[in-house]
Design a protein around this motif. Structure first.
Motif, PDB file in Angstrom:
ATOM      1  N   LEU A   1       0.840  -1.210   0.000  1.00  0.00           N
ATOM      2  CA  LEU A   1       0.000   0.000   0.000  1.00  0.00           C
ATOM      3  C   LEU A   1       0.875   1.261   0.000  1.00  0.00           C
ATOM      4  O   LEU A   1       0.539   2.262  -0.640  1.00  0.00           O
ATOM      5  CB  LEU A   1      -0.948  -0.004   1.198  1.00  0.00           C
ATOM      6  CG  LEU A   1      -2.105  -1.006   1.085  1.00  0.00           C
ATOM      7  CD1 LEU A   1      -2.739  -1.262   2.453  1.00  0.00           C
ATOM      8  CD2 LEU A   1      -3.171  -0.499   0.095  1.00  0.00           C
ATOM      9  N   GLU A   2       2.000   1.194   0.715  1.00  0.00           N
ATOM     10  CA  GLU A   2       2.946   2.327   0.686  1.00  0.00           C
ATOM     11  C   GLU A   2       3.464   2.548  -0.730  1.00  0.00           C
ATOM     12  O   GLU A   2       3.625   3.686  -1.193  1.00  0.00           O
ATOM     13  CB  GLU A   2       4.145   2.069   1.620  1.00  0.00           C
ATOM     14  CG  GLU A   2       3.817   1.981   3.101  1.00  0.00           C
ATOM     15  CD  GLU A   2       3.679   3.345   3.768  1.00  0.00           C
ATOM     16  OE1 GLU A   2       3.777   4.364   3.071  1.00  0.00           O
ATOM     17  OE2 GLU A   2       3.461   3.370   4.998  1.00  0.00           O
ATOM     18  N   ALA A   3       3.730   1.440  -1.432  1.00  0.00           N
ATOM     19  CA  ALA A   3       4.183   1.549  -2.830  1.00  0.00           C
ATOM     20  C   ALA A   3       3.064   2.143  -3.690  1.00  0.00           C
ATOM     21  O   ALA A   3       3.310   2.996  -4.554  1.00  0.00           O
ATOM     22  CB  ALA A   3       4.598   0.181  -3.354  1.00  0.00           C
TER      23      ALA A   3
ATOM     24  N   GLN B   1       2.697   5.895  -3.688  1.00  0.00           N
ATOM     25  CA  GLN B   1       3.787   6.635  -4.334  1.00  0.00           C
ATOM     26  C   GLN B   1       3.550   6.784  -5.834  1.00  0.00           C
ATOM     27  O   GLN B   1       4.403   7.326  -6.549  1.00  0.00           O
ATOM     28  CB  GLN B   1       5.121   5.907  -4.119  1.00  0.00           C
ATOM     29  CG  GLN B   1       5.586   5.836  -2.677  1.00  0.00           C
ATOM     30  CD  GLN B   1       5.866   7.193  -2.085  1.00  0.00           C
ATOM     31  OE1 GLN B   1       6.258   8.116  -2.782  1.00  0.00           O
ATOM     32  NE2 GLN B   1       5.620   7.326  -0.787  1.00  0.00           N
TER      33      GLN B   1
ATOM     34  N   HIS C   1      11.303  -1.087  -5.154  1.00  0.00           N
ATOM     35  CA  HIS C   1      10.749  -0.041  -4.280  1.00  0.00           C
ATOM     36  C   HIS C   1      11.553   1.253  -4.366  1.00  0.00           C
ATOM     37  O   HIS C   1      11.008   2.336  -4.185  1.00  0.00           O
ATOM     38  CB  HIS C   1      10.634  -0.555  -2.839  1.00  0.00           C
ATOM     39  CG  HIS C   1       9.574  -1.610  -2.683  1.00  0.00           C
ATOM     40  ND1 HIS C   1       9.855  -2.949  -2.818  1.00  0.00           N
ATOM     41  CD2 HIS C   1       8.234  -1.522  -2.478  1.00  0.00           C
ATOM     42  CE1 HIS C   1       8.730  -3.646  -2.657  1.00  0.00           C
ATOM     43  NE2 HIS C   1       7.732  -2.807  -2.455  1.00  0.00           N
TER      44      HIS C   1
ATOM     45  N   ILE D   1      10.204   2.934  -7.447  1.00  0.00           N
ATOM     46  CA  ILE D   1       8.875   3.507  -7.162  1.00  0.00           C
ATOM     47  C   ILE D   1       9.025   4.834  -6.414  1.00  0.00           C
ATOM     48  O   ILE D   1       8.314   5.800  -6.698  1.00  0.00           O
ATOM     49  CB  ILE D   1       8.023   2.489  -6.366  1.00  0.00           C
ATOM     50  CG1 ILE D   1       7.536   1.373  -7.314  1.00  0.00           C
ATOM     51  CG2 ILE D   1       6.855   3.174  -5.656  1.00  0.00           C
ATOM     52  CD1 ILE D   1       6.821   0.213  -6.631  1.00  0.00           C
ATOM     53  N   LEU D   2       9.968   4.872  -5.455  1.00  0.00           N
ATOM     54  CA  LEU D   2      10.169   6.102  -4.674  1.00  0.00           C
ATOM     55  C   LEU D   2      10.846   7.202  -5.481  1.00  0.00           C
ATOM     56  O   LEU D   2      10.595   8.387  -5.269  1.00  0.00           O
ATOM     57  CB  LEU D   2      11.009   5.809  -3.429  1.00  0.00           C
ATOM     58  CG  LEU D   2      10.285   5.135  -2.273  1.00  0.00           C
ATOM     59  CD1 LEU D   2      11.283   4.730  -1.194  1.00  0.00           C
ATOM     60  CD2 LEU D   2       9.209   6.058  -1.692  1.00  0.00           C
TER      61      LEU D   2
ATOM     62  N   ARG E   1      10.663   7.700  -8.771  1.00  0.00           N
ATOM     63  CA  ARG E   1       9.910   8.174  -9.930  1.00  0.00           C
ATOM     64  C   ARG E   1       9.277   9.542  -9.646  1.00  0.00           C
ATOM     65  O   ARG E   1       8.625   9.731  -8.653  1.00  0.00           O
ATOM     66  CB  ARG E   1       8.802   7.161 -10.289  1.00  0.00           C
ATOM     67  CG  ARG E   1       8.059   7.510 -11.584  1.00  0.00           C
ATOM     68  CD  ARG E   1       6.617   7.064 -11.521  1.00  0.00           C
ATOM     69  NE  ARG E   1       6.014   7.556 -10.294  1.00  0.00           N
ATOM     70  CZ  ARG E   1       5.603   8.800 -10.132  1.00  0.00           C
ATOM     71  NH1 ARG E   1       5.674   9.694 -11.098  1.00  0.00           N
ATOM     72  NH2 ARG E   1       5.103   9.182  -8.951  1.00  0.00           N
ATOM     73  N   ARG E   2       9.497  10.472 -10.558  1.00  0.00           N
ATOM     74  CA  ARG E   2       8.914  11.816 -10.445  1.00  0.00           C
ATOM     75  C   ARG E   2       8.163  12.148 -11.728  1.00  0.00           C
ATOM     76  O   ARG E   2       8.453  11.605 -12.792  1.00  0.00           O
ATOM     77  CB  ARG E   2      10.003  12.886 -10.246  1.00  0.00           C
ATOM     78  CG  ARG E   2      10.852  12.770  -8.999  1.00  0.00           C
ATOM     79  CD  ARG E   2      10.315  13.626  -7.840  1.00  0.00           C
ATOM     80  NE  ARG E   2       9.075  13.136  -7.274  1.00  0.00           N
ATOM     81  CZ  ARG E   2       8.977  12.157  -6.344  1.00  0.00           C
ATOM     82  NH1 ARG E   2      10.029  11.562  -5.862  1.00  0.00           N
ATOM     83  NH2 ARG E   2       7.793  11.796  -5.894  1.00  0.00           N
TER      84      ARG E   2
ATOM     85  N   LYS F   1       0.976  11.659   3.035  1.00  0.00           N
ATOM     86  CA  LYS F   1       2.043  10.655   3.083  1.00  0.00           C
ATOM     87  C   LYS F   1       1.602   9.343   3.720  1.00  0.00           C
ATOM     88  O   LYS F   1       2.317   8.344   3.615  1.00  0.00           O
ATOM     89  CB  LYS F   1       3.225  11.192   3.908  1.00  0.00           C
ATOM     90  CG  LYS F   1       3.631  12.626   3.629  1.00  0.00           C
ATOM     91  CD  LYS F   1       4.257  12.800   2.265  1.00  0.00           C
ATOM     92  CE  LYS F   1       4.814  14.217   2.123  1.00  0.00           C
ATOM     93  NZ  LYS F   1       4.997  14.591   0.720  1.00  0.00           N
TER      94      LYS F   1
ATOM     95  N   ILE G   1      -0.755   6.044   4.665  1.00  0.00           N
ATOM     96  CA  ILE G   1      -1.761   5.195   4.029  1.00  0.00           C
ATOM     97  C   ILE G   1      -3.105   5.277   4.754  1.00  0.00           C
ATOM     98  O   ILE G   1      -4.128   4.951   4.166  1.00  0.00           O
ATOM     99  CB  ILE G   1      -1.300   3.717   3.898  1.00  0.00           C
ATOM    100  CG1 ILE G   1      -0.964   3.118   5.250  1.00  0.00           C
ATOM    101  CG2 ILE G   1      -0.157   3.577   2.924  1.00  0.00           C
ATOM    102  CD1 ILE G   1      -0.731   1.613   5.134  1.00  0.00           C
TER     103      ILE G   1
ATOM    104  N   TYR H   1      -6.626   4.036   2.991  1.00  0.00           N
ATOM    105  CA  TYR H   1      -6.849   2.596   3.239  1.00  0.00           C
ATOM    106  C   TYR H   1      -7.650   2.412   4.512  1.00  0.00           C
ATOM    107  O   TYR H   1      -7.306   2.958   5.554  1.00  0.00           O
ATOM    108  CB  TYR H   1      -5.486   1.903   3.350  1.00  0.00           C
ATOM    109  CG  TYR H   1      -5.516   0.515   3.931  1.00  0.00           C
ATOM    110  CD1 TYR H   1      -6.199  -0.524   3.286  1.00  0.00           C
ATOM    111  CD2 TYR H   1      -4.852   0.218   5.131  1.00  0.00           C
ATOM    112  CE1 TYR H   1      -6.217  -1.802   3.817  1.00  0.00           C
ATOM    113  CE2 TYR H   1      -4.858  -1.061   5.662  1.00  0.00           C
ATOM    114  CZ  TYR H   1      -5.544  -2.059   5.003  1.00  0.00           C
ATOM    115  OH  TYR H   1      -5.563  -3.327   5.532  1.00  0.00           O
TER     116      TYR H   1
END
Lengths: 212, 212
Positions: free
Chosen positions: A35-37, A40, B9, B12-13, B15-16, B199, B201, B205
């Motif tokens: 879910l954190e991924a 993002q 991961h 994923i972090l 990526r902008r 920031k 979840i 969720y």
């Protein structure tokens, strides 16, 4: 958060649309990492419109009834008897057995709220949610788990049962668990001889040099 | 195909949504690797509806004119003068300077073609395309390149200029190149004080234990 490490492109290749799950529980840390991924992901105008609701504890039979009704509706559209026979044998969801079920929604903003990037097509909000689902899926794959996106559903009925806001557009249910198979590393619908995936980018990518 | 290796991961972090590009060319191998990643995305019913067209060689001014028109149309919707002033200063596309521009379309099948999974919502096809774009984006990030998804466009006009089939739904233009900045590792719209990303979840969720 766990410390697993997997190459991006390896995760992309390993990801499968999983409909066969073992009974093994999904560790909470794995789900939270996924879910954190997900959050993002890129989102149009930084709208972050994705909403994930865990409905694992629901009566699965009612979800399956919804799924089966729509599956029968879909099958009524198939005129070719051979295609229909193949279709009837396909396993198209893991709703009954997947340890975790997430309903996914796209929240459209209030009508008076301005969101950058939605003037071309407001559905860009749904596209952002799909990017988040893909991140979730890749993360689960990287941890040895899998997911399947079930969209053969009366989505409006699901939303009514969940009593969500009418600004929440349902995208389906993500079934999550430990895959019972990786289908030989191929798409399950290919293994089941439903349809072959095209492998070459020449089928999907062209250069357009002449402006009209 | 290059042999770079990056943790999923981490990609994923990193990526902008990039709108600032250097003039550095994108190696063809990098673009092809990203497109290979794109077509590994999940697609509803194994439909693989994504279509990528390289329009890098187009007259950029005409694309910018399309973008600017829609940007002005969007700005006419902003009533708050402070918000408008901030909006006017935002750089919202790299259409002029990005070395590579890809137009992305979703091809809807012929009406008589049966596709698994589209009975709940045929837009599941567009969601598949968004997953492919996310794979492309992550792959480019892993190679030190970047992308920006421009949707502030008269998309129908773009499709007309490209003379594509009316079954091709445009999703926008992906600008690709070497990022001139990573915005300090934060979303550009946050750095520009337009909007802060949530920031946690907990904002996205929930558990839904009671079936209605």
């Amino acid at each position: 958060m766990q410390d697993s490490y997997i190459d991006l492109h390896e995760a992309i290749l390993k990801r499968r649309d999983t409909r066969h799950f073992t009974a093994e529980k999904v560790p909470e840390a794995t789900l939270l990492k996924a879910l954190e991924a997900a959050i993002q992901a890129p989102s149009v105008g930084l709208s972050q419109p994705w909403r994930f609701i865990d409905i694992s504890s629901w009566d699965r039979q009612k979800l399956t009834d919804n799924f089966q009704e729509q599956r029968f509706r879909a099958e009524a559209q198939i005129s070719d008897p051979n295609q229909l026979a193949t279709h009837k044998q396909l396993k198209l969801s893991g709703i009954i057995e997947a340890p975790i079920l997430l309903a996914v929604y796209c929240e459209y903003p209030e009508i008076e709220t301005y969101t950058i990037g939605t003037i071309g097509n407001p559905r860009a909000l749904e596209w952002s949610c799909a990017c988040a689902i893909q991140n979730l899926w890749l993360s689960l794959t990287s941890e040895g788990f899998g997911a399947g996106w079930v969209s053969i559903l009366d989505l409006a009925k699901l939303a009514r049962q969940m009593a969500v806001s009418d600004r929440w557009e349902p995208l389906g249910i993500i079934c999550i668990g430990r895959p019972a198979t990786n289908y030989g590393g191929r798409p399950m619908l290919e293994v089941a001889q439903w349809r072959n995936a095209k492998k070459n980018i020449e089928n999907f990518y062209w250069r357009h040099s002449t402006e009209q």
